[in-house]
Design a protein around this motif. Structure first.
Motif, PDB file in Angstrom:
ATOM      1  N   ARG A 161       2.340   4.698   3.919  1.00 29.88           N
ATOM      2  CA  ARG A 161       3.770   4.457   4.095  1.00 29.88           C
ATOM      3  C   ARG A 161       4.449   5.764   4.452  1.00 29.88           C
ATOM      4  O   ARG A 161       4.085   6.820   3.934  1.00 29.88           O
ATOM      5  CB  ARG A 161       4.383   3.904   2.814  1.00 29.88           C
ATOM      6  N   ARG A 194       7.765   7.586   7.323  1.00 28.32           N
ATOM      7  CA  ARG A 194       8.878   7.465   8.262  1.00 28.32           C
ATOM      8  C   ARG A 194       8.371   7.688   9.678  1.00 28.32           C
ATOM      9  O   ARG A 194       7.768   8.717   9.973  1.00 28.32           O
ATOM     10  CB  ARG A 194       9.950   8.488   7.908  1.00 28.32           C
ATOM     11  N   GLU A 244      12.615   5.002  11.131  1.00 32.11           N
ATOM     12  CA  GLU A 244      12.469   3.886  10.203  1.00 32.11           C
ATOM     13  C   GLU A 244      11.322   4.095   9.225  1.00 32.11           C
ATOM     14  O   GLU A 244      10.329   4.746   9.555  1.00 32.11           O
ATOM     15  CB  GLU A 244      12.185   2.594  10.978  1.00 32.11           C
ATOM     16  N   LEU A 245      11.460   3.487   8.044  1.00 31.68           N
ATOM     17  CA  LEU A 245      10.357   3.442   7.102  1.00 31.68           C
ATOM     18  C   LEU A 245       9.371   2.393   7.589  1.00 31.68           C
ATOM     19  O   LEU A 245       9.753   1.271   7.919  1.00 31.68           O
ATOM     20  CB  LEU A 245      10.862   3.089   5.704  1.00 31.68           C
ATOM     21  N   LYS A 246       8.096   2.770   7.643  1.00 29.79           N
ATOM     22  CA  LYS A 246       7.044   1.877   8.137  1.00 29.79           C
ATOM     23  C   LYS A 246       5.834   1.978   7.209  1.00 29.79           C
ATOM     24  O   LYS A 246       5.641   2.977   6.526  1.00 29.79           O
ATOM     25  CB  LYS A 246       6.600   2.275   9.549  1.00 29.79           C
ATOM     26  N   ALA A 247       5.025   0.935   7.244  1.00 33.67           N
ATOM     27  CA  ALA A 247       3.765   0.939   6.500  1.00 33.67           C
ATOM     28  C   ALA A 247       2.671   0.377   7.402  1.00 33.67           C
ATOM     29  O   ALA A 247       2.913  -0.541   8.191  1.00 33.67           O
ATOM     30  CB  ALA A 247       3.885   0.102   5.231  1.00 33.67           C
ATOM     31  N   GLU A 281       0.494  -2.789  11.381  1.00 28.50           N
ATOM     32  CA  GLU A 281       1.708  -2.617  10.597  1.00 28.50           C
ATOM     33  C   GLU A 281       1.791  -3.724   9.566  1.00 28.50           C
ATOM     34  O   GLU A 281       1.431  -4.877   9.838  1.00 28.50           O
ATOM     35  CB  GLU A 281       2.941  -2.656  11.505  1.00 28.50           C
ATOM     36  N   TYR A 325       6.796  -2.925   4.472  1.00 29.38           N
ATOM     37  CA  TYR A 325       6.904  -1.634   3.811  1.00 29.38           C
ATOM     38  C   TYR A 325       6.891  -1.722   2.286  1.00 29.38           C
ATOM     39  O   TYR A 325       6.500  -0.778   1.616  1.00 29.38           O
ATOM     40  CB  TYR A 325       8.189  -0.908   4.255  1.00 29.38           C
ATOM     41  N   SER A 334       7.028  -1.216  -1.334  1.00 27.82           N
ATOM     42  CA  SER A 334       6.145  -0.321  -2.077  1.00 27.82           C
ATOM     43  C   SER A 334       5.676  -0.922  -3.378  1.00 27.82           C
ATOM     44  O   SER A 334       6.307  -1.777  -3.939  1.00 27.82           O
ATOM     45  CB  SER A 334       6.773   1.010  -2.324  1.00 27.82           C
TER      46      SER A 334
END
Length: 123
Positions: free
Chosen positions: A80, A82, A95-98, A117, A120, A122
């Motif tokens: 995870r 940015r 953007e926050l991505k995972a 992807e 996100y 957590s």
């Protein structure tokens, strides 16, 4: 081990997500050296399309990892962080991505099976 999954996953994420028009071709070729043979064709096509799009748009992406969650049981890593995108040196996304990175082991080597992807959220 978890440490190895974190190291390999971070390296794979760097190859896929930290790219410029000048670096994407050699990073794509390096990445393909780690891909499982069953996934090679699909991943090669995906990366070639992404390379063409990136060059056409004059885009750059960079990924700043913030959390690594390795699973030895599934030989996978969720990373995870940015993802920042610039087009013609103008930031267009931050953007926050995972991403989930899955590995397999064959012939004495670790191989990339999947890079995708994921939400996100957590843990």
């Amino acid at each position: 081990s978890s440490e190895y999954l974190e190291q390999m996953g971070s390296f794979i994420a760097w190859l896929v997500l930290d790219v410029t028009p000048a670096s994407i071709d050699w990073k794509k070729d390096t990445l393909l050296g780690y891909v499982d043979t069953d996934q090679y064709g699909a991943l090669k096509s995906r990366q070639e399309l992404e390379a063409d799009r990136l060059k056409r748009m004059n885009a750059t992406t960079s990924f700043a990892p913030q959390q690594l969650v390795a699973s030895e049981d599934t030989q996978s890593l969720v990373i995870r962080g940015r993802l920042r995108t610039l087009v013609n040196n103008v930031e267009t996304a931050n953007e926050l991505k995972a991403y989930r990175i899955e590995f397999g082991y064959a012939g004495g080597r670790t191989h990339l099976i999947a890079f995708k992807e994921v939400p996100y959220a957590s843990k």
